[in-house]
Design a protein around this motif. Structure first.
Motif, PDB file in Angstrom:
ATOM      1  N   ILE A  98       0.846  -1.197   0.000  1.00 35.37           N
ATOM      2  CA  ILE A  98       0.000   0.000   0.000  1.00 35.37           C
ATOM      3  C   ILE A  98       0.877   1.241   0.000  1.00 35.37           C
ATOM      4  N   THR A 259      -6.494  -9.414   2.601  1.00 33.22           N
ATOM      5  CA  THR A 259      -6.718  -8.024   3.019  1.00 33.22           C
ATOM      6  C   THR A 259      -6.478  -7.075   1.848  1.00 33.22           C
ATOM      7  N   LEU A 260      -5.457  -7.364   1.043  1.00 34.17           N
ATOM      8  CA  LEU A 260      -5.191  -6.533  -0.134  1.00 34.17           C
ATOM      9  C   LEU A 260      -6.225  -6.761  -1.238  1.00 34.17           C
ATOM     10  N   THR A 269      -7.733  -5.109   8.914  1.00 39.11           N
ATOM     11  CA  THR A 269      -7.941  -4.122   7.851  1.00 39.11           C
ATOM     12  C   THR A 269      -7.911  -2.713   8.397  1.00 39.11           C
ATOM     13  N   LYS A 273      -5.174   0.129   7.272  1.00 42.07           N
ATOM     14  CA  LYS A 273      -5.639   1.386   6.684  1.00 42.07           C
ATOM     15  C   LYS A 273      -5.199   2.596   7.511  1.00 42.07           C
ATOM     16  N   ASP A 297      -8.330   2.986   0.722  1.00 39.91           N
ATOM     17  CA  ASP A 297      -9.406   2.108   0.219  1.00 39.91           C
ATOM     18  C   ASP A 297      -9.347   1.991  -1.305  1.00 39.91           C
ATOM     19  N   ILE A 300      -6.592  -0.285  -2.575  1.00 40.13           N
ATOM     20  CA  ILE A 300      -6.892  -1.689  -2.273  1.00 40.13           C
ATOM     21  C   ILE A 300      -7.911  -2.226  -3.276  1.00 40.13           C
ATOM     22  N   ALA A 305      -2.460  -2.223  -4.952  1.00 36.90           N
ATOM     23  CA  ALA A 305      -1.618  -2.701  -3.848  1.00 36.90           C
ATOM     24  C   ALA A 305      -1.249  -4.163  -4.062  1.00 36.90           C
TER      25      ALA A 305
END
Length: 436
Positions: A98, A259-260, A269, A273, A297, A300, A305
Motif C-alpha cells: 500500500i 486483506t489486499l 484491515t 488502513k 481504500d 486496495i 496494492a
C-alpha cells in the motif's frame, strides 16, 4: 573516570553527564567494563529511570556503536513502521505494498521470530523461492524498483544493543521503559527513514500488558525521535486477542493477501488502513486521517496494492502465483477443529496462549536454533464478543506432527473463555500520538 562512580551516581538518582554515559557505554562495548558492573548500572536505571537528556545521549551512543545506514540512492519517501510484537501480526506484508502505491518506500531491516511471535522474514520465507537482499545495494535496487525492500538485521547495526539485551535478559532488567525505548529507537535511528511509525501493542499478547505502561513507552520513544528531529507517530493497538484470525507463517501470508483483495478481517484491515493513512500524513500528502483512509481504500479495491505485492515477490525470486492460487503455498494437510464446550459468548482469547498453541506446532521458535515449519498454525473462527453454541468451532489447528497436537489443544484451552456476558467487539486502535 571510573565505572563504579557512574554506577553510584545513577544509584543515587543523580543525572549523568554526556561524558559519563559515553565513557561507560563505549568502554563496555570494548570489554573494559565487566558485565557485573554494567548489570549494576542497568538495575539502577530500572529503579530510577533516565532523564530526557540522559536518554538522548544513551540512545545516541547505542546508535553509533555500529554502522549508520543512509539510503542516498533511494528516490522514494521512506517510512519505517515498527511493531513491538504481537500474535498474528502480519502487518508489513499488507502495508508495504500500500505504501508503494503512494511512492512511499519501505527499506526495512527485520528479524526472525523468537518465542510466540513470528517474524516478518519467517512469513515471507513461506513463499517458495523467496530470498531477501543480502547487501545494502541489493536492498536499494529493490526499493527503487518495487517500492518495497526488506532484509535481515546485520550484527553491525547497533551491536551494543545486542550485548546489552543479552545482559538485561539474565538480570531481570528487560521491563525498563527507558531501556526498551532506547533499544527500539537506536535501531530505528541507525537505519534512516523520513518518518517512523511505532505500533505499540497493548494487552495479554504484547510485551506491554497495560495501557499506562504502553503510553509511557510511546511517549518516551516519541521524545527520543523528537530529540533527533525525526517525525514519529506512535499508535497504541489492542493485543488482548490475536490480530486478525490467522497465526502461523503461510496462513498469515494468505490473510495479508486477502486483506489486499478487500476481504481481510475487520480489525487487521482497520489497522493497516490507519497505518497507511498516517504515512500519508507524515509524507505531507494529506492532513485528515479519514480522507487519507479513503485514498487507501481506493488502492486496495483497484488492485494496485496487490499488484505491488506480486511485483515484490517476483523480484525476490518468489512464486508470485501464490497471490491468486494459495495451493502454491505449503499448508499443513492435517487439521483439528477446536470446539466450544458450552453455549455463551467468547469473553476472552488470551493472545499469548494462541501464539504458543501455534509455536508448539512448529510455527515459532523456542530457541534460535529451531527450524520453522511454515505450513502449520492456528486460524481462529471466533473473536471476543462472538456468540457460540456448544460444538461450534472456535479455532482450526493446522499441524504436521501428531505429537504436537495435544500440546496445541491444551494451549487453546487456556486461551479461550466463554461466559454468559456479551462483551462488545474490541476496537483495534486505542490511541494515536505524534510529535509534529
Amino acid at each position: 573516570m571510573r565505572a563504579v562512580d557512574i554506577i553510584q551516581k545513577k544509584r543515587d538518582n543523580e543525572t549523568l553527564t554526556t561524558e559519563e554515559i559515553t565513557f561507560l557505554l563505549d568502554n563496555y562495548l570494548k570489554g573494559n567494563v565487566p558485565d557485573y558492573q554494567m548489570s549494576s548500572f542497568l538495575m539502577a536505571v530500572y529503579f530510577n529511570g533516565m532523564a530526557k537528556d540522559e536518554l538522548k545521549v544513551f540512545t545516541e551512543r547505542m546508535m553509533h556503536s555500529g554502522d549508520i545506514i543512509k539510503f542516498e540512492k533511494i528516490t522514494k519517501f521512506l517510512v519505517d513502521k515498527h511493531s513491538t510484537g504481537g500474535v498474528g501480526d502480519k502487518t508489513t506484508i499488507a502495508l508495504a505494498p500500500i505504501f508503494a502505491c503512494f511512492d512511499i518506500g519501505t527499506a526495512k531491516l527485520s528479524g526472525r521470530g523468537l518465542g510466540h511471535t513470528g517474524g516478518t522474514i519467517d512469513k515471507f520465507e513461506s513463499i517458495k523461492g523467496f530470498t531477501f537482499p543480502e547487501t545494502r545495494d541489493e536492498l536499494v535496487n529493490l526499493v527503487n524498483k518495487t517500492g518495497i525492500g526488506i532484509m535481515g538485521y546485520s550484527d553491525k547495526i547497533v551491536p551494543l544493543d545486542k550485548k546489552l539485551y543479552s545482559l538485561r535478559d539474565v538480570t531481570a532488567t528487560v521491563p525498563s521503559i527507558p531501556l526498551i525505548a532506547s533499544s527500539i529507537m537506536s535501531k530505528k535511528l541507525a537505519v534512516y527513514a523520513d518518518g517512523i511509525i511505532l505500533d505499540v501493542k497493548v494487552g495479554s499478547g504484547a510485551f506491554m500488558k497495560n495501557l499506562e505502561d504502553a503510553e509511557t513507552l510511546a511517549d518516551t520513544m516519541i521524545d527520543i525521535g523528537d530529540s533527533f528531529d525525526r517525525k514519529v507517530v506512535a499508535i497504541l493497538t489492542d493485543m488482548d486477542q490475536p490480530l486478525g484470525f490467522a497465526v502461523g507463517n503461510s496462513l498469515e501470508i494468505i490473510e495479508a493477501i486477502e486483506t489486499l483483495k478487500g476481504n481481510g478481517p475487520k480489525d487487521f484491515t482497520e489497522l493497516v488502513k490507519t497505518l497507511a493513512a498516517i504515512a500519508l500524513i507524515i509524507k505531507g500528502d494529506e492532513t485528515d486521517i479519514e480522507v487519507a483512509k479513503t485514498k487507501v481504500d481506493e488502492v486496495i479495491h483497484s488492485g494496485k496494492a496487490l499488484s505491488h505485492l506480486k511485483d515484490f515477490i517476483r523480484n525476490c525470486g518468489g512464486e508470485e502465483k501464490i497471490v491468486d492460487d494459495y495451493s502454491y503455498l505449503k499448508i499443513a494437510e492435517k487439521t483439528y477443529d477446536f470446539k466450544a464446550e458450552k453455549d455463551g459468548y467468547v469473553s476472552k482469547i488470551e493472545a499469548e496462549s494462541v501464539g504458543k498453541a501455534a509455536m508448539v506446532l512448529g510455527a515459532g521458535r523456542a530457541t534460535k536454533a529451531d527450524i520453522i515449519d511454515h505450513s502449520v498454525g492456528v486460524v481462529l473462527e471466533k473473536k471476543i464478543g462472538s456468540k457460540v453454541k456448544a460444538g461450534d468451532v472456535l479455532a482450526k489447528i493446522y499441524y504436521s506432527k501428531e505429537e504436537t497436537l495435544n500440546s496445541s489443544i491444551e494451549k487453546l484451552k487456556e486461551a479461550f473463555e466463554i461466559s454468559n456476558e456479551h462483551l462488545a467487539e474490541r476496537d483495534v486502535i486505542i490511541k494515536i500520538k505524534k510529535n509534529f
